[in-house]
Motif scaffolding. Structure first.
Motif, PDB file in Angstrom:
ATOM      1  N   ALA A 480      -0.669 -14.485 -17.410  1.00 40.19           N
ATOM      2  CA  ALA A 480       0.810 -13.818 -17.320  1.00 40.19           C
ATOM      3  C   ALA A 480       1.424 -14.460 -16.234  1.00 40.19           C
ATOM      4  N   ALA A 481       0.754 -14.696 -15.072  1.00 38.40           N
ATOM      5  CA  ALA A 481       1.462 -15.325 -13.773  1.00 38.40           C
ATOM      6  C   ALA A 481       1.919 -16.702 -14.133  1.00 38.40           C
ATOM      7  N   GLU A 482       1.357 -17.062 -15.095  1.00 34.24           N
ATOM      8  CA  GLU A 482       1.927 -18.571 -15.452  1.00 34.24           C
ATOM      9  C   GLU A 482       2.625 -18.427 -16.703  1.00 34.24           C
ATOM     10  N   ASP A 483       2.889 -17.358 -17.022  1.00 30.92           N
ATOM     11  CA  ASP A 483       4.151 -17.334 -18.233  1.00 30.92           C
ATOM     12  C   ASP A 483       3.678 -17.767 -19.397  1.00 30.92           C
ATOM     13  N   VAL A 484       2.397 -17.622 -20.171  1.00 27.08           N
ATOM     14  CA  VAL A 484       1.899 -18.196 -21.193  1.00 27.08           C
ATOM     15  C   VAL A 484       2.538 -17.190 -22.243  1.00 27.08           C
ATOM     16  N   SER A 485       2.959 -17.764 -23.381  1.00 23.34           N
ATOM     17  CA  SER A 485       3.723 -17.050 -24.498  1.00 23.34           C
ATOM     18  C   SER A 485       2.730 -15.911 -25.187  1.00 23.34           C
ATOM     19  N   ARG A 486       1.400 -16.320 -25.550  1.00 23.31           N
ATOM     20  CA  ARG A 486       0.498 -15.374 -26.199  1.00 23.31           C
ATOM     21  C   ARG A 486      -0.969 -15.838 -25.738  1.00 23.31           C
ATOM     22  N   VAL A 487      -1.974 -14.776 -25.903  1.00 24.18           N
ATOM     23  CA  VAL A 487      -3.272 -14.868 -25.837  1.00 24.18           C
ATOM     24  C   VAL A 487      -4.002 -14.147 -26.814  1.00 24.18           C
ATOM     25  N   THR A 488      -4.589 -14.670 -27.441  1.00 21.13           N
ATOM     26  CA  THR A 488      -5.519 -14.353 -28.248  1.00 21.13           C
ATOM     27  C   THR A 488      -7.119 -14.358 -28.096  1.00 21.13           C
ATOM     28  N   THR A 489      -7.651 -13.148 -27.704  1.00 21.50           N
ATOM     29  CA  THR A 489      -8.804 -12.946 -27.079  1.00 21.50           C
ATOM     30  C   THR A 489      -9.907 -12.829 -28.109  1.00 21.50           C
ATOM     31  N   LEU A 490     -10.753 -11.747 -27.274  1.00 17.01           N
ATOM     32  CA  LEU A 490     -12.137 -11.664 -28.227  1.00 17.01           C
ATOM     33  C   LEU A 490     -12.029 -10.873 -29.486  1.00 17.01           C
ATOM     34  N   GLU A 491     -13.322 -11.032 -30.239  1.00 15.47           N
ATOM     35  CA  GLU A 491     -13.328 -10.450 -31.423  1.00 15.47           C
ATOM     36  C   GLU A 491     -12.991  -8.837 -31.545  1.00 15.47           C
TER      37      GLU A 491
END
Length: 583
Positions: A480-491
């Motif tokens: 979040a601090a690096e301003d990523v657009s999206r995070v798809t995480t665990l199952e």
């Protein structure tokens, strides 16, 4: 489940951690970290670590010298490596030597010593000694280097502080250095047996491997014994900052190989409890067929992130995908375009998908990159011209499964995102899959990779523990601090998931995801690895996690709290005492 902790040693100006497996970590001289680690490693033919049986003993310990000796046996299917290593620390030197002999015969990718250099040395000028006796000058990379910055070396030297210079002599082989941020490790690694040589290679019965790493620090200023420092993991005080709220990244979960077995109603119920923005479904488009397309039945009414893996003759498969998407009731948020035959999305693939799915892509973003590590993105250099975003996957355990090393991978993330953004021509960067362990083995020679499946080694027994939640919060805060657009995480569920397969309860990681997903904006993330703390302000309070593995007491925005080891808590103005505090 937590691992045995390392023991901290101090001898004169030296400080270091000795792990239960005989590795050195966080080696400091006069308070300066000069090496992130020194290890004797034995790898199998897929780069897996064979830890083996290790007997580690401190044979001498005084104010002037520490000596550690280790005997170990590392079993392969057709033989074993038996090793004796010795560590001696005293004066201005630290020496780590290893003698290993083969019993039977083994197929290996590496047997020998490695030195891990801290990321504080990024950009530092270094003098290199090469195998033929010549010398050259270079720098540790600032951007993540796709390939080895230097090779065929037997020594290096660099200034580590004002008036102090580190000299590293490498004995027994020629060494080279790689940038481990490609795989999310918080270090540069110097190792033996150049990767230009064939691997795996065979060591026959009776063959010896003898290597040593010798560190020496010369200082023009006085350096005495290290003073006892205050406990960095003592009481803490955190003040959250919401003065400049920012939109959080789009947050999603993956539909795992067995998640569809839950049924559409149960999948929808669990995803709605998590509150995430999308569910990722993978489809392989090859030889006219769209394998995995039936998985869409399990998330018919849920916002979708569709990962398409394109192989030969994918036109007919894309037509089937288009027809299926036309019958869906929920939004298509994004399409990730990957290649079955290349590590990164090839030129033209995004255009092909845009043409095939033109009507269904309204309001969706098209993403290119790699479904694997940053290394593949960095070395493949995808063409982002026809894409809206670039992506890669992130996992902290390509090389090291120790808890402290996993947490420290957050140090590498800023440079990784910066490198991906540069490769994408400034486009937004997203994380296609954030997992505690790698989903599949990429580097085993001859191993067939199934993009819809997971390898048995993808399951980490800590997945449903507090530790996984603290790692996840630290990583999400950094992203979040690096301003990523999206995070798809665990199952969604199961041994790699965020809900228990049987009871449907949220795991500690699931609770982190639900708390973040419930907040449209976040405040300024706080990540302090030295103090072992992470904090992420959300609209309902502040998510706080312990990263030290110790019970803690502190105060967050005026609220007294207790944290059990690796626990994560959502602290609100009316937070109750932590029920785990007495455990």
């Amino acid at each position: 489940m937590t691992q045995a902790t390392a023991e901290r040693f101090s001898v004169g100006p030296w400080e270091f951690d000795l792990t239960p497996t005989g590795d050195l970590a966080h080696v400091s001289y006069a308070g300066i970290e000069v090496a992130r680690g020194i290890q004797f490693v034995v790898r199998d033919d897929a780069w897996g670590t064979i830890v083996g049986d290790r007997d580690v003993r401190v044979t001498r310990r005084s104010d002037r010298e520490v000596v550690v000796e280790m005997r170990s046996r590392h079993d392969f299917p057709s033989g074993a490596v038996e090793a004796t290593t010795r560590i001696r620390v005293g004066g201005d030197r630290l020496r780590y030597s290893a003698d290993a002999v083969v019993d039977g015969a083994v197929e290996t990718n590496r047997v020998g010593l490695v030195v891990l250099h801290p990321l504080t040395q990024a950009g530092a000028e270094v003098d290199l000694t090469h195998a033929e006796g010549t010398r050259s000058r270079s720098r540790f990379p600032e951007h993540v280097s796709p390939h080895q910055p230097w090779s065929a070396i037997t020594g290096l030297a660099l200034d580590v502080a004002d008036g102090c210079r580190l000299h590293i002599a490498l004995e027994g082989d020629v060494f080279e250095t790689e940038d481990q941020r490609n795989w999310s490790d918080a270090s540069f690694k110097t190792y033996s047996r150049p990767l230009a040589l064939p691997y795996p290679y065979r060591l026959e019965a009776g063959e010896w491997v003898r290597q040593a790493v010798d560190l020496r620090v010369t200082c023009t200023r006085a350096t005495g014994a290290v003073d006892a420092a205050a406990d960095p993991f003592g009481p803490f005080a955190i003040r959250s900052d919401r003065s400049a709220p920012r939109p959080r990244p789009s947050l999603g979960v993956q539909l795992g190989p067995r998640d569809a077995d839950l049924g559409a109603d149960e999948v929808r119920s669990r995803v709605e409890r998590l509150g995430v923005d999308h569910v990722r479904v993978d489809v392989v488009c090859q030889n006219g067929g769209a394998r995995g397309l039936d998985q869409l039945d399990a998330c018919e009414d849920l916002p979708l992130e569709l990962a398409l893996h394109l192989g030969d003759d994918s036109d007919a498969a894309l037509r089937a995908v288009r027809e299926r998407l036309a019958r869906r009731h929920a939004a298509l948020r994004a399409v990730l375009v990957f290649s079955l035959g290349a590590p990164v999305t090839p030129s033209g693939a995004a255009v092909l998908v845009r043409r095939a799915l033109s009507d269904e892509l309204v309001g969706a973003v098209v993403i290119v990159g790699t479904d694997d590590n940053l290394a593949e993105l960095n070395r493949g250099e995808p063409d982002p011209v026809d894409a809206d975003e670039v992506t890669f996957s992130l996992t902290p355990q390509v090389h090291d499964g120790f808890e402290r090393s996993i947490i420290e991978t957050t140090e590498a993330v800023p440079a990784m995102i910066d490198t991906a953004r540069r490769l994408g021509g400034g486009r937004p960067v997203g994380i296609g899959a954030l997992t505690l362990r790698p989903r599949r083995s990429l580097y085993r020679q001859g191993h067939r990779i199934d993009r819809l499946d997971r390898d048995p080694e993808s399951v980490d027994p800590r997945q449903h523990d507090d530790f996984a939640a603290s790692w996840l919060l630290a990583t999400l805060a950094t992203l979040a601090a690096e301003d990523v657009s999206r995070v798809t995480t665990l199952e969604v569920s199961g041994p790699r998931g965020v809900t228990d397969a049987g009871t449907a309860r949220l795991t500690p990681s699931g609770e982190v995801i639900a708390a973040v997903a419930a907040s449209a904006t976040i405040g300024t993330p706080i990540l302090d690895l030295r103090a072992g703390l992470v904090a992420l302000p959300v609209e309902s309070g502040t998510l706080v996690g312990d990263l030290s593995g110790r019970a803690r007491h502190g105060e967050v925005d005026g609220v007294d709290i207790d944290l059990s080891p690796y626990a994560v808590r959502l602290v609100t103005p009316f937070s109750a005492p932590d029920p785990k505090a007495s455990s």
